[in-house]
Design a protein around this motif. Structure first.
Motif, mmCIF file in Angstrom:
data_model
loop_
_atom_site.group_PDB
_atom_site.id
_atom_site.type_symbol
_atom_site.label_atom_id
_atom_site.label_comp_id
_atom_site.label_asym_id
_atom_site.label_seq_id
_atom_site.Cartn_x
_atom_site.Cartn_y
_atom_site.Cartn_z
ATOM 1 N N ARG A 73 13.000 -59.721 0.062
ATOM 2 C CA ARG A 73 14.434 -59.468 0.238
ATOM 3 C C ARG A 73 15.039 -58.638 -0.888
ATOM 4 O O ARG A 73 16.239 -58.370 -0.874
ATOM 5 C CB ARG A 73 15.165 -60.810 0.368
ATOM 6 N N GLY A 108 11.258 -65.252 4.376
ATOM 7 C CA GLY A 108 11.759 -64.953 5.711
ATOM 8 C C GLY A 108 10.787 -64.092 6.494
ATOM 9 O O GLY A 108 9.996 -63.335 5.936
ATOM 10 N N GLY A 138 12.215 -69.855 5.198
ATOM 11 C CA GLY A 138 13.050 -69.234 6.215
ATOM 12 C C GLY A 138 12.305 -68.795 7.457
ATOM 13 O O GLY A 138 12.803 -67.948 8.208
#
Length: 297
Positions: A73, A108, A138
């Motif tokens: 991220r 994620g 996530g």
């Protein structure tokens, strides 16, 4: 994974916590026997890793610590492609001033990258000694199941640890969707946001109580009838065992199968000191049952 029963969430470092507060928290955590420090490449734009790296560079006993960070991220290494994974690990190692990340997290799912590519690249980094265990954060239940299945097919280590939101007020998703996968695949679980953004510390008992940092703003969503009922039972059990309600909430998590440790985020060393005794607190089966019942989704 054998670690101290409470892990440290470094998401506040470089944002809600300045350099001195961060060092104070890390010093206390280490002195108490804590070892697992959990951060991410994108926390405070990388400043969380920089602060931890600066602290580690002054520490002579690095080998006792378990440093976990997550990639995927940060704007310089978005997603979980092989290229992004390698870039993310290189950048995190530089910020942390390390030559190895003990636990690398996949932060994620990345729909644009086949999980085969991600797991193959991670296995290569493990073979090079640049990372140790692999974790996931996530991921949907379907994404996690696929990652476990693909790792077996490729015969690579794959995900061995999960970071999942789990606390007395957030149970349904973890218990119904995540826990069965963790149990079947023998995955360890780090419980994120174990105190419901501070609500389960008893810090927010009315809507007039305001958090010192926006990071704890989410606690206000629990100021309702169910939240008050859970706090009421925590108060009762806290009085029975002579412990702060936050410690009781952490001790409840440690009774749950697959939970390695709750990952606590704190605004100060004082707040951390208030929680650490929860690592050794033993609840009776009756007390656990009362908390299970009042917090049932």
């Amino acid at each position: 994974m054998a670690v101290y029963p409470i892990a440290l969430d470094a998401s506040v470092f470089g944002w809600a916590n300045d350099a001195k507060t961060t060092a104070d928290v890390l010093d206390l955590f280490y002195a108490a026997g804590g070892d697992l420090i959990s951060t991410a490449a994108h926390y405070a734009g990388g400043r969380s890793e920089v602060m931890i790296g600066s602290w580690l560079s002054r520490h002579e006993h690095r080998d006792r610590l378990v440093i976990a960070t997550k990639v995927g991220r940060h704007p310089d290494a978005l997603g979980l492609s092989a290229r992004s994974l390698r870039r993310g690990v290189t950048d995190s190692l530089e910020r942390l001033q390390l030559d190895r990340i003990d636990v690398l997290g996949l932060d994620g799912e990345d729909p644009s990258t086949p999980i085969e590519e991600t797991l193959t690249a991670a296995a290569e980094l493990q073979a090079q000694g640049r990372i140790g265990h692999l974790s996931a954060s996530g991921f949907s239940a379907a994404g996690l199941r696929e990652a476990v299945k693909v790792a077996r097919r490729l015969e690579v280590p794959g995900v061995q640890l999960l970071l999942a939101e789990y606390n007395l007020l957030e149970r349904r998703h973890y218990e119904e969707e995540v826990a069965p996968i963790a149990l079947a695949a023998d995955l360890g679980v780090l419980a994120r946001i174990p105190l419901a953004n501070g609500y389960l510390r008893g810090d927010f008992r009315s809507r007039h109580d305001r958090p010192a940092s926006p990071m704890f703003q989410g606690a206000l969503q629990y100021v309702n009838r169910r939240g008050s009922a859970v706090l009421g039972v925590l108060d009762e059990i806290g009085a029975e065992v002579g412990q702060h309600v936050g410690r009781v909430a952490l001790a409840w998590l440690l009774t749950k199968p697959m939970v390695v440790a709750p990952v606590v985020r704190v605004p100060s060393a004082r707040a951390l000191a208030d929680l650490l005794p929860g690592a050794a607190l033993q609840l009776t089966p009756s007390q656990v049952e009362r908390l299970d019942r009042v917090s049932e989704p």
